[in-house]
Design a protein around this motif. Sequence first.
Motif, PDB file in Angstrom:
ATOM      1  N   ASP A  81       0.828  -1.206   0.000  1.00  0.00           N
ATOM      2  CA  ASP A  81       0.000   0.000   0.000  1.00  0.00           C
ATOM      3  C   ASP A  81       0.866   1.261   0.000  1.00  0.00           C
ATOM      4  O   ASP A  81       0.597   2.212  -0.739  1.00  0.00           O
TER       5      ASP A  81
ATOM      6  N   ARG B  31       1.315   4.271  -3.112  1.00  0.00           N
ATOM      7  CA  ARG B  31       0.982   5.675  -2.846  1.00  0.00           C
ATOM      8  C   ARG B  31       2.156   6.632  -3.092  1.00  0.00           C
ATOM      9  O   ARG B  31       2.005   7.842  -2.936  1.00  0.00           O
ATOM     10  N   ASP B  32       3.303   6.112  -3.496  1.00  0.00           N
ATOM     11  CA  ASP B  32       4.509   6.941  -3.634  1.00  0.00           C
ATOM     12  C   ASP B  32       5.093   6.813  -5.045  1.00  0.00           C
ATOM     13  O   ASP B  32       6.097   6.124  -5.262  1.00  0.00           O
TER      14      ASP B  32
ATOM     15  N   ASP C 267       4.548   8.912 -14.909  1.00  0.00           N
ATOM     16  CA  ASP C 267       4.488   9.467 -13.563  1.00  0.00           C
ATOM     17  C   ASP C 267       3.886  10.866 -13.629  1.00  0.00           C
ATOM     18  O   ASP C 267       3.898  11.516 -14.680  1.00  0.00           O
TER      19      ASP C 267
ATOM     20  N   THR D  74      -0.995  12.580 -14.732  1.00  0.00           N
ATOM     21  CA  THR D  74      -2.201  13.257 -14.264  1.00  0.00           C
ATOM     22  C   THR D  74      -2.962  13.890 -15.428  1.00  0.00           C
ATOM     23  O   THR D  74      -4.200  13.803 -15.503  1.00  0.00           O
TER      24      THR D  74
ATOM     25  N   ARG E 102      -3.667   1.558  -5.863  1.00  0.00           N
ATOM     26  CA  ARG E 102      -3.900   2.616  -4.882  1.00  0.00           C
ATOM     27  C   ARG E 102      -3.217   3.883  -5.396  1.00  0.00           C
ATOM     28  O   ARG E 102      -2.284   3.838  -6.178  1.00  0.00           O
ATOM     29  N   GLY E 103      -3.689   5.021  -4.967  1.00  0.00           N
ATOM     30  CA  GLY E 103      -3.005   6.266  -5.284  1.00  0.00           C
ATOM     31  C   GLY E 103      -3.178   6.712  -6.725  1.00  0.00           C
ATOM     32  O   GLY E 103      -4.217   6.471  -7.354  1.00  0.00           O
ATOM     33  N   ALA E 104      -2.130   7.353  -7.260  1.00  0.00           N
ATOM     34  CA  ALA E 104      -2.217   7.978  -8.583  1.00  0.00           C
ATOM     35  C   ALA E 104      -2.555   6.986  -9.678  1.00  0.00           C
ATOM     36  O   ALA E 104      -3.219   7.334 -10.662  1.00  0.00           O
ATOM     37  N   HIS E 105      -2.124   5.736  -9.527  1.00  0.00           N
ATOM     38  CA  HIS E 105      -2.353   4.736 -10.564  1.00  0.00           C
ATOM     39  C   HIS E 105      -3.498   3.788 -10.217  1.00  0.00           C
ATOM     40  O   HIS E 105      -3.573   2.698 -10.792  1.00  0.00           O
ATOM     41  N   PHE E 106      -4.382   4.189  -9.322  1.00  0.00           N
ATOM     42  CA  PHE E 106      -5.573   3.378  -9.056  1.00  0.00           C
ATOM     43  C   PHE E 106      -6.275   3.107 -10.375  1.00  0.00           C
ATOM     44  O   PHE E 106      -6.440   4.003 -11.208  1.00  0.00           O
TER      45      PHE E 106
END
Length: 394
Positions: free
Chosen positions: A48, A52-53, A83, A88, A339-343
């Motif tokens: 996890d 998230r990083d 990235d 985004t 999880r995070g940006a690449h969910f």
Amino acid sequence: MSDVYYDPWDVGIDLDPYPVYRRLRDQSPVYYNDRHDFWGLSRWEDVDAVLRDPRTFSSAKGDILEVVKADPVMPPGVFINEDPPLHTIHRALVGRAFLPKQMKALEHKVRAFCAACLDPLADGADFDFVLDLGAELPMRTIGMLVGIPDADQPTVRAHAHRVLRNTPGEPLPVRKDHYFDGDLFKDYVAWRVNNPSDDLITELLHVEFADETGTTRRLTTGELLIFLAVIAGAGVETTGRLFGWMGKVLAEHPDQRTEITADRSLIPGAIEELLRYEPPGPHVARYVTENVDFHGQTIPTGSALLLMLASANRDERKFDDPDRFDIHRRAGSHLSFGRGAHFCLGSPLARLEGRIALDEVLNRFPHWDIDLGNARRSRTSTVRGWDSMPATVR
């Protein structure tokens, strides 16, 4: 020093990796495979944290272990292998297709596709969860959403299937110029320029956005073609494998299947538990951009790091009795979609398809047994599941 060995390409381990995962979590939570030169994390909390990083654990060199190790040059537009901030920007463009409003509008169409797959089989004694459903419904749905003509969908599905095939026991061969074949959509995109419709291709042809330089522009044809290749491939393979596990796991838990048949409000929770219990995508990879410590051990800069999502989903530090399939389990903590940006951008669509498919199967076939002797495993580098899951109706 632990003697536990894990190899994601080992056919024997892949048949039932969960005992090995447990040993990894207990004995080698930071694992190094010197034969294939990769590191691995298996506990929920560690996986996890890495997801998230994106700065320390980059996706820019790919999210498949073999691709990361090949150190490829990615073409622009492969947003799953970018990235922030570029990721985004590109993700926001593609994400238009997966907003809640779009998913709600799709529901009756997905149900109609599902009925079209199952109705011809309703009077028979058997059907196949993968061949009759998993190989058809996801491609039809993503084809409609994106705007892929019906006649071209089998070609797209075959390509998505083929590029992930590896020789059993061996890593997937990856070239330095690893790429996604956007040429599959070249003629259709050119035709759509003068023949707009209500689909993602048309929308992406005309949308304006501010790129990473601050310039307001439209997507280039090359970027658009890569977008479509990524979406089509991701939407077909993983969701298709989910249906094979649906047939197998629910046949092995008939009491819970009976509960769902009687109370369809249990279906969303059952799909979440299925995703936790047997995730079609068991792992993802990252490139380590700087030395990082886990449990007193350093993973060095430049390493390929395997995140064992399927192991994290069975971590007893996070889940009570994790090896038990339980449709009443509180949903939401599994890492099958990342999880995070690449969910996973397509998670709403995968959940929608899984929910509708289970509902429609139960409407026609509330009781079935699986013929495991004739089931065929799917040997792929990144997706774990079945090419065939035959069921006998009772």
